[in-house]
Design an enzyme around this catalytic site. Structure first.
Site, short mmCIF file in Angstrom:
data_model
loop_
_atom_site.label_atom_id
_atom_site.label_comp_id
_atom_site.label_asym_id
_atom_site.label_seq_id
_atom_site.Cartn_x
_atom_site.Cartn_y
_atom_site.Cartn_z
N HIS A 1 35.33 30.72 -15.56
CA HIS A 1 36.44 29.83 -15.87
C HIS A 1 35.87 28.52 -16.40
CE1 HIS A 1 39.50 32.37 -14.08
NE2 HIS A 1 38.69 32.57 -13.06
N CYS B 1 40.36 27.45 -21.03
CA CYS B 1 40.58 28.82 -20.57
C CYS B 1 41.74 29.46 -21.32
CB CYS B 1 40.85 28.85 -19.07
SG CYS B 1 39.38 29.04 -18.05
#
Length: 110
Positions: free
Chosen positions: A22, A34
């Site tokens: 992430h 993201c």
């Protein structure tokens, strides 16, 4: 950090890619890096399957931010060229995101 890996064959064709991790560039649900990388990569997979009528070999886990995609072998030349163009477009898009947010994305080529 998002790790994006592109794997090419001896003819420089993209044969697979993977994403993991992430970006952590913002709170969960508000992380634009993201969201951008996810939209580009999943959009590319969907475009290949829809426009090229090819089912890619996909492994995905929502929890770990993991996506792996492999192009099947033995495609006809036109289909393969179309898939390569879409994958190269994905590479350009993710590289553009990395240029702006490099501390959140690591790109490797194998």
């Amino acid at each position: 950090m998002i790790r994006f890996n592109l794997k090419r064959d001896s003819d420089n064709r993209i044969i697979s890619f993977s994403l993991s991790g992430h970006a952590e560039s913002g709170p969960y649900g508000y992380d634009l890096v993201c969201a951008g990388v996810s939209a580009v990569s999943i959009g590319t997979v969907n475009a290949i399957e829809s426009l090229c009528d090819v089912h890619l070999i996909v492994d995905m886990e929502d929890e770990g931010g993991y996506l792996s995609c492999t192009v099947p072998a033995r495609l006809n030349q036109r289909t393969d060229e179309n898939i390569q163009l879409l994958l190269q477009g994905m590479e350009v898009s993710i590289s553009s995101i990395a240029e702006e947010y490099g501390k959140h994305i690591q790109i490797t080529h194998t």
